[in-house]
Structure formats: structure tokens, C-alpha cells
Design a protein around this motif. Sequence first.
Motif: not given
Lengths: 491, 371
Positions: A392-402
Motif C-alpha cells: 500500500s505504501y508504494v503508492t501513498p496517495t492512494l492509501y485511503g481508497p485502497v
Amino acid sequence: MMTASLKENLAYFNQQFDGSADFIVRKFQITGTDAALLTLEGLVNKQVIVQGIMNPILHATILEQDPVKKFEYIRDNTLATVDQAEVDTYDAAIQKLMNGFALIAIDGCIRMMAFSVQGFSFRGISEPQNEMTQRGSREGFVEPFLINMSMIRRRMHTPKLKFEIFTVGKESKTNICVCYLRDTVSPEVLSRVKKRIKDLQLNTVLAAGYVSPQIVRKHSHFIFSGVGLSERPDTVCGKINEGRVAIIIDGTPNVLIVPHLFIENFQSFDDYAFRPFYATFTRWLKFFAFFLAVFLPGFYVSATTFHPELLPEELMLKIAQAEATTPFPVMLEAIVIHFLYEIMREAGLRVPQPLSNAVSIVGALVIGETAVSSGLVGAPTLMVIALTATASYVTPTLYGPVTIMRFIFIVVGGTLGFWGLALCLMVMLVNICAEMVYQIPFSAPLSPFKLHSMRDVLVRASWKILSKNIEMVQNMPGSEIKNPDQKGKQV
Amino acid sequence: MQKQYRISAGQLFSILFVNRSVIMLTHNTLLGGGENMVDNILSALLALVLNFVLILPLYFLHRRNPQENVLETGERLVGKPGAILLAVFYGLYFMAIDSYYLSFFQIFLNNIMEPLMPVWLVALAFVAVVCYAAYLGIEAIARTAGFALAIILIGMVWIGVALLPKIQWINYDPFLYNGPKQLFTGTALFLARSTGFSTMALLLPRVSGKKKLKFCIWNTGIYCLMIFLLLGMVGVGGSYLKNQLFPVYTAASLADAGVLERLDVVFITIWVAGLFIQMSTDAYLFMTCLRKVANKKTSRIALPVASLLVAALAVAVTYSLPLQKVFYGVPLLFTITITAAVGIPLVLLIVDLIRKKKRVPEKTQKGEGPA
């Protein structure tokens, strides 16, 4: 409007601030005429006030007797400050005070002079913790928006870079600065951004999150946000060079960038600092990590619950052996471990530094080691969740939706099976594809597809290719913006 | 005036490619009319050629009236009652096709994949998400079809390539070994199950770009893919596939790739993706038809009601053998599809030609046109 009487003006300010401890009034005389200096303690640099304002006024030889002429003489001939303005309304005067200006009021003159003498303390420029890079600069935005503006200006040495300042928030009157390049931005996008900022109905604006949901559309059920966020000036400069608009909010180091497309969540500054082959590899790593983060737990739950035949035989036996001793169904295990991980993550964010080691020990040993050895949860499930959390932390901007989607996929996979996962995937895709950000498809340029854009989407082409014809965001396929090409047409 | 959403030719034919791939995935010998699956390759080739002929009425109709879909042309030529009739016919057709394909999927789940899964739950899940997608509009569906197309292409090629090492030449029977009957039945089945032309009849005015070229690529591409898959399936499964309800699924479960011992998960993914796009497009077109007889709000309210009926019909067909015989029978489906795809556009084209010929002599008499 103000009055010419110093006494009345001071009475108004005293009534407004109601004896607030930080409101300072210094009365003095300018060649026999009563005057006053108004400041807010903590916002101003007293040394600048003394050297740039008080000393020159008090030591000046002013022959004018008329208060207005005295005001004009001081304004034009006496003071050593650079940024000064005149105010003639109480609201404007209070706004200046709040922004770290000092005010000089002269008895008999309806106007006041405002001087920029900011001297408030702020956090030093440091590397942003949420957007670290290996080869980029170590500077990140800070809270005062004027400094953030200067950081962008230092990187874009063009007079086409423009800043426009707005004030939002009925109580906080927060300064918001819109930043763009005049010859690349779309006038339609810019006018919509400005309109949305002016239409903001908020009492206080204390963070970027207050503004971002309302900047894109008023009511949105979409999973992903069409507003980008960055703490890096180099990233923001790259984005505005592609026709985007940056929104700098005073008091927060996060700068909003619109329009923001889905594919940008997989692009980072380091992609452009490395050689193309490695940058392409990391780009695909991010795609794969996103896929893992969203689907792996659901796939695991679905496979173990409904479709064990999908797994290789040896793997299936090992999982079956591990899960045979646990009392809970795999779906419940996955949800509980996932939930516990989120609790640990939130605790890690808010725990005081001295206690962080203790929290880590509790998380690793008690929850991880002990839960598995006692047979409450299976090791494979724990490993899947751990791998997912890391991905999940590879794309931190998407953490919430993911995170939210992951829960949904776990439940769907555990109740409906693999076909449910596939259906949920399609719902996610249609949700992404339906979103329009300032009349530009959120899923562009993947769908609608544009081959030329793949040079910076599926691969990261060399700079020789990328520097030819910069892709403006308003020219994305499916864009409904009229007259998108701004070359030569300045705003 | 309501905003007219536009899609590109590439997006339209992505939708149609995905829709037609569902036909491919649900192919079986019982419906195909014979035991020699190799003959389905010839059926596919014949259907490919026939499509270039059957499109002509719609092509000429669209060329004469590029801004009108078949409902609008019908309203102009035969009046409001005729338009309503057309709208009802097309609306019911799209909903019936949705039931048709949904019931196939339910039969698959119920018999092969997850026998314990309640069929009504499958139906409700699908209609719920389909309604959501239809409400988002044709642009959203078209863009999603782009992703679905990539998933389906990758999946099908993956399955096909995984099957290649397992091919045994002995499994290939000679073409027309059992006579030509299966060739024609198979061709009729391919044509009957295709909603592509009916979809085009309603969507073409909203499409921009090179439609002719994209049509040719679509028509050729989908059948080439079908033939590739059939070759792989028959070569691997041979006569074993004749007894399978879903031979493509069986072939996928026989295929392996590295650590993945079976690829049926790929098959399920591409089927669900294709079915979602198919049903969403049909649901949207149903709303489009309904807007001819009612206002926008009514059409939006009617969609979930109609979707529930679709679900109910699909569940009923899944459990009832007599209904399956009627519903899955080639003659009925062929008749309805050809009427919607070719018959109605042909009639409208003829009426349009006649009306325009009558107007030209009138103009000539009044001295307004050439003698």
C-alpha cells in the motif's frame, strides 16, 4: 469606512480585539500630531518596525502640518520598508494586521499605512516526510504560503508564472494562492478553479483537506480524488508546466494540484531522475503493488474459501494445514488482522516518540507472533495482510481508497467468491472511468486511450522523447475543454 | 436541451468487441447444433463474411441520416406511435438479451463453479451493479470497455497460448465431417447472439471517428480471436469437449502456465468483465429507448424495476428446462435479433428512400429542383 479621528479608530480596534493580549497599540506624536502604531504580537518583527518605521518617523523633519499631507510625506519620503499599502476600511486594516502587517494611523487622516513586517516563527524548510526521493531536492513546502510561493518562483524563472491570492473562511480568512503558467493553463480550467475557490462556504480553512473535496465537485461519490497533493516544489513546478493549477493554502505545507488524473498516482519525481529502463521498472512495480494491495487479500480469501483448486497443490496443502488449526473463517481472520493493522498504524502516527518502541513491540510480538503461535490466526493470512500493507505504501496517495476497497474486496471474496471479486473490479473501474475532473476524463490517457501518451504512462521514455511536445492535461483524450491549445494565447 | 454524450469509434467497437467475446466464452456444442466443434470455425468465417452484408441496411440508413438513431428516424418516418413501438421493441430486446446472458452465467455457477451459491444472489448482484453503471452513462461504460477489452484480450491470448503445447492433431476432425448442417446452425447462432448491430443502431449518431475502419477491424478481429480460441480448444479437448456445458471453461481449466495449474480464474474474470459491459450497455440502451416514451426521471426509475424483471427471468430460466429450450433456441433468438439488427433498419431505409423520391418529383413540379 474609517474616520479621520484617531480616537474613534482606536476605539473600534479595541472593541474588535476586546483587550486581546496580543493586540499592541503604541501611541506617539509626529511633529505635534497624534499617531499610533498597531500590531499583533508574535506576527511582526519588532526590529524591522523600530529600524524601518519608528526611527525614521521619529527622527524625520516633517514641516507639513496638515495631517493628510503629513501622511503623504511620511509615505513617500521617510520610510525604509519595501512592501507598504494604504487601507481605508476597518476590514482591510484588520486583514493586514492578521497577515503580519503593522499599521500607522494619524489623527486627522482617514487612511492608514500598512507595512509588511512579518516576523512570525515557522518551521524551517526540510525534506517532506511523506514524499521522499532519492535524487530530488530535499526542500519541501512549509506553512507560510509566501515562502511556498518563493520556492516555486525560484524554480520557474519565467514571468509567465502567475500567482493570484484569495481569502477564504469566514472566521479564519485564510489566504489561498492560485499558481499557474499563463501560456499553458487552460482558461476554462482556471476560471472554474477560481470560481470554486470563491464559492467556498467554510468558517475555517485549516488544512488542504478542507478545500480539496470542494475544489473538484460539490457532491462526489467517486472513490478516488481528482485533486492531487504534493509537498514538493519540484513536483508542483512539473505539474504546472503541464497546464495544471496549483493551489497554495496558508498554514499547510500541502499544495493542491488540479486537474489530477488517476495515472498520476503512479508517477513520482524519482521516475524522471533515473534512467528510462529503471524508471519504467519502478513504474510497473507501482502498478503491481497497487494490484496486490487491492486484490491480494480478497483473492486469498476467495481462493481458500471457494476455489482451493486454483492454488498450486503444495501451496494449497500448506495453507490448509495452517488454517485447519484456527477457529475462525479465513474471511474473518483477514478482516480482523487488517483492522488490527490499521489500529497499529493509527497508533504509530499519534503515539509519543518515547512510547513508539513499546507500541512496535506490542504490535510485532503480541499481535504477530503470539496470535499465530496460539492458533488464533493463520500464518499465511498474516503474511498476506503484511505484504498487502507494505504494498500500500508504494503508492501513498492512494492509501485511503485502497484501504477501504481492500475491506470491500475481502468481504466480497469471502461471500461471493471469485466472480464477486471480478464484478467488484468492474465496479471500481467504471467508478474511475465515470469521473470527470474539470471536463477531463479521470482515466485518461488509459481510457480513452492515446498511444502517444503512453511514453509517460506505461513506460518512462527518454528525455529526448519526453521533451518533444509536452503533453498538456487539457489535451488529454476525451477532454471536453474547448480551445485547449494555449500556445501563444496568454490568459 | 439534454446534453448528448459522445464516444469515439474506438470506444464503441471496444464495447462491441467485449460484448461479442461473451458469445465466444459461452459457446457450447448443444447450442452449436452439432458434435464437430471444428465446424464452428467455418461458422465463424461465414458469420464474419455475412456481417459485412448484413450491416448494409444500417450503414446506408446512417449515411442518409447521420444525426439520427433508428428510433429518431422511425419517429420522423412513421410518426410518434411507430417510434413508441420501436422503442418498446428495442427496449424489451435489450432486456431479454441481458436475461439470456445472465442465465448462462448462473447456469455455469450453479452447475460447475459454485453449486451452493444462491442463483438469486448472483442475479441481484449483477443487476445492481449494472444499474449503477447505466446511470453513470455511456461514456463511463465506453471507457470501462477499454479496460475490459485489454483484460479480455490478454486473458484469451493467455489461455490460447497456454493451450498450444497441449494440442494434439488427432483431435481435429475434418471440416464438415458430419455434413453442412452444423455450419449453418453455428452461423445462425453466432449471428443470433450478437447485439452489436442493434447497439450500433442506437449509438451510431453519438459516435465520432472512423467508423467504417473500426467496424472492419472489430468484425475481423473478434472472429479471428474466436477461431484462434476454437483451434486451441479443439486441439486440446477434442471429443471430450463435446460433452461439456462450457467447453471454453473446460479448456481453460486444462491449460496451465507455470505455477498456475489451471487458468479458469482467468476465464471467470474475462467472462464477468464481458458480461458486465454487455449488460450495462443494454441497460443504458433500455433507458435510451424508454426516454422516447417517457421523461428522463421515469426512465431512471424504470431501470431498476426492469432489471429486477431481468433477474427474475434469468433465475426462472436457470431452473426451468422448458424455458431454457424456448429461450436458448436458435430460431426465436435469430428471428428477434435479425429483426432488430437488419429488418427494422431495412424497412426504415426503404421508407426513407420512397419518401425522399416522392419529395423530389414534387420539387420538380414546383420548379424548385432539376427537371
